[in-house]
Write a protein that holds these residues in place. Structure first.
Motif, PDB file in Angstrom:
ATOM      1  N   ALA A  73       0.864  -1.179   0.000  1.00 27.53           N
ATOM      2  CA  ALA A  73       0.000   0.000   0.000  1.00 27.53           C
ATOM      3  C   ALA A  73       0.903   1.232   0.000  1.00 27.53           C
ATOM      4  O   ALA A  73       2.117   1.124   0.225  1.00 27.53           O
ATOM      5  N   ALA A  74       0.308   2.384  -0.267  1.00 23.25           N
ATOM      6  CA  ALA A  74       1.090   3.619  -0.309  1.00 23.25           C
ATOM      7  C   ALA A  74       1.740   3.871   1.054  1.00 23.25           C
ATOM      8  O   ALA A  74       1.062   3.944   2.076  1.00 23.25           O
ATOM      9  N   ALA A  75       3.048   3.988   1.053  1.00 22.57           N
ATOM     10  CA  ALA A  75       3.801   4.137   2.307  1.00 22.57           C
ATOM     11  C   ALA A  75       4.067   5.608   2.629  1.00 22.57           C
ATOM     12  O   ALA A  75       4.172   6.447   1.727  1.00 22.57           O
ATOM     13  N   ASP A  76       4.146   5.898   3.931  1.00 23.79           N
ATOM     14  CA  ASP A  76       4.656   7.197   4.375  1.00 23.79           C
ATOM     15  C   ASP A  76       6.172   7.141   4.155  1.00 23.79           C
ATOM     16  O   ASP A  76       6.880   6.392   4.828  1.00 23.79           O
ATOM     17  N   ARG A  77       6.660   7.910   3.217  1.00 24.32           N
ATOM     18  CA  ARG A  77       8.036   7.740   2.761  1.00 24.32           C
ATOM     19  C   ARG A  77       9.076   8.059   3.823  1.00 24.32           C
ATOM     20  O   ARG A  77      10.155   7.452   3.846  1.00 24.32           O
ATOM     21  N   ILE A  78       8.757   8.984   4.708  1.00 20.02           N
ATOM     22  CA  ILE A  78       9.734   9.345   5.758  1.00 20.02           C
ATOM     23  C   ILE A  78       9.910   8.201   6.745  1.00 20.02           C
ATOM     24  O   ILE A  78      11.030   7.737   7.011  1.00 20.02           O
ATOM     25  N   SER A  79       8.782   7.714   7.324  1.00 21.92           N
ATOM     26  CA  SER A  79       8.888   6.649   8.326  1.00 21.92           C
ATOM     27  C   SER A  79       9.362   5.340   7.699  1.00 21.92           C
ATOM     28  O   SER A  79      10.158   4.612   8.293  1.00 21.92           O
TER      29      SER A  79
END
Length: 281
Positions: free
Chosen positions: A207-213
């Motif tokens: 799924a679309a990831a939070d790129r920072i974390s």
């Protein structure tokens, strides 16, 4: 009677009762010999030919045309029915990477009647197509990212119709749940050998990831500095490339891991940490 007449009579009797010398002679005697040059169709026995003459059947074309109104009326009377879907009703592990939802009906669909008759929850942009593969099929394509671990529902109003005018008896509601946030794939694969020293590993999420974390949750051991570079494949699925500054050291076994601190766009944590090991040539 004279002696000559008696002799002639006896000769005639003997000739009539004389067995045939050959098959042709037999046909001659029985009257079944076919004259030379005659054309005879023996594919159907005479008895069967007679029966066929009495068997008068309705031509298929006439039969089909005559039955069409009755069939259409029957379909309209029986109503429009959903015969199946993908994902199936109450399916609990639908991949968020699968953007299409397919619903099949028992009759060809009137595409115009589906406008403003479809609702999806959670809300998002989508497009619908009727008859992309066949006229009885409705395909919904989600244009926005699909969240992981979400309860999904698709509602179709009973106002939709088939081409014959049949309608649903009631609103149809398809319910399913998407898979939890996880790593879908990574390279190198676990146990892979002879990886090049300058090769860049990568990680796909489902799924679309939070790129920072997510970038911080990805680690290499023995530790080696790398820059997380995000890209999208041809289907719009994002993935992270581990662009290391220094090359891998030959003969060393490395471990790529992703811990549970990785979040998706909706704040859901990675359900199952991932770990693979590989060797450098």
């Amino acid at each position: 009677m004279s002696l000559f007449a008696i002799s002639a009579l006896i000769f005639s009797i003997l000739l009539i009762n004389k067995p045939a010398d050959s098959a042709e002679d037999q046909k001659e005697f029985t009257g079944t010999k076919i004259p030379e040059g005659a054309v005879v169709d023996q594919s159907v026995p005479p008895a069967a030919q007679a029966a066929l003459k009495n068997d008068v059947r309705e031509p298929d074309a006439m039969k089909t045309e005559a039955s069409k109104p009755a069939e259409s009326a029957e379909k309209a009377k029986s109503g429009l029915i959903v015969t199946g879907s993908k994902p199936a009703m109450n399916f609990r592990d639908h991949s968020p990477l699968e953007k299409n939802i397919v619903i099949n009906f028992n009759s060809s669909l009137d595409a115009e009647s589906f406008k403003d008759a479809i609702k999806i929850s959670p809300e998002g942009k989508f497009r619908f197509t009727v008859g992309e593969d066949k006229s009885t099929q409705l395909v919904l394509t989600c244009l926005d990212p699909i969240p992981a671990g979400a309860e999904f529902s698709v509602t179709i109003a009973k106002t939709v119709k088939s081409r014959s005018g049949a309608s649903l008896a009631a609103d149809y509601k398809l319910e399913f749940k998407t898979s939890p946030f996880n790593v879908a794939a990574c390279w190198p694969k676990d146990g892979e050998k002879n990886v090049l020293a300058r090769a860049y590993p990568y990680v796909f999420f489902n799924a679309a990831a939070d790129r920072i974390s997510a970038g911080k949750a990805i680690k290499l051991s023995p530790e080696i500095a790398f820059e997380p570079v995000w890209r999208e494949d041809t289907n719009g699925v994002s993935y992270c490339i581990l662009k290391h500054i220094e090359g891998f050291k030959p003969g060393v076994k490395y471990t790529l891991s992703v811990d549970a601190s990785a979040l998706d766009m909706w704040g859901n944590a990675l359900k199952t940490p991932a770990k693979v090991s590989f060797s450098v040539e």
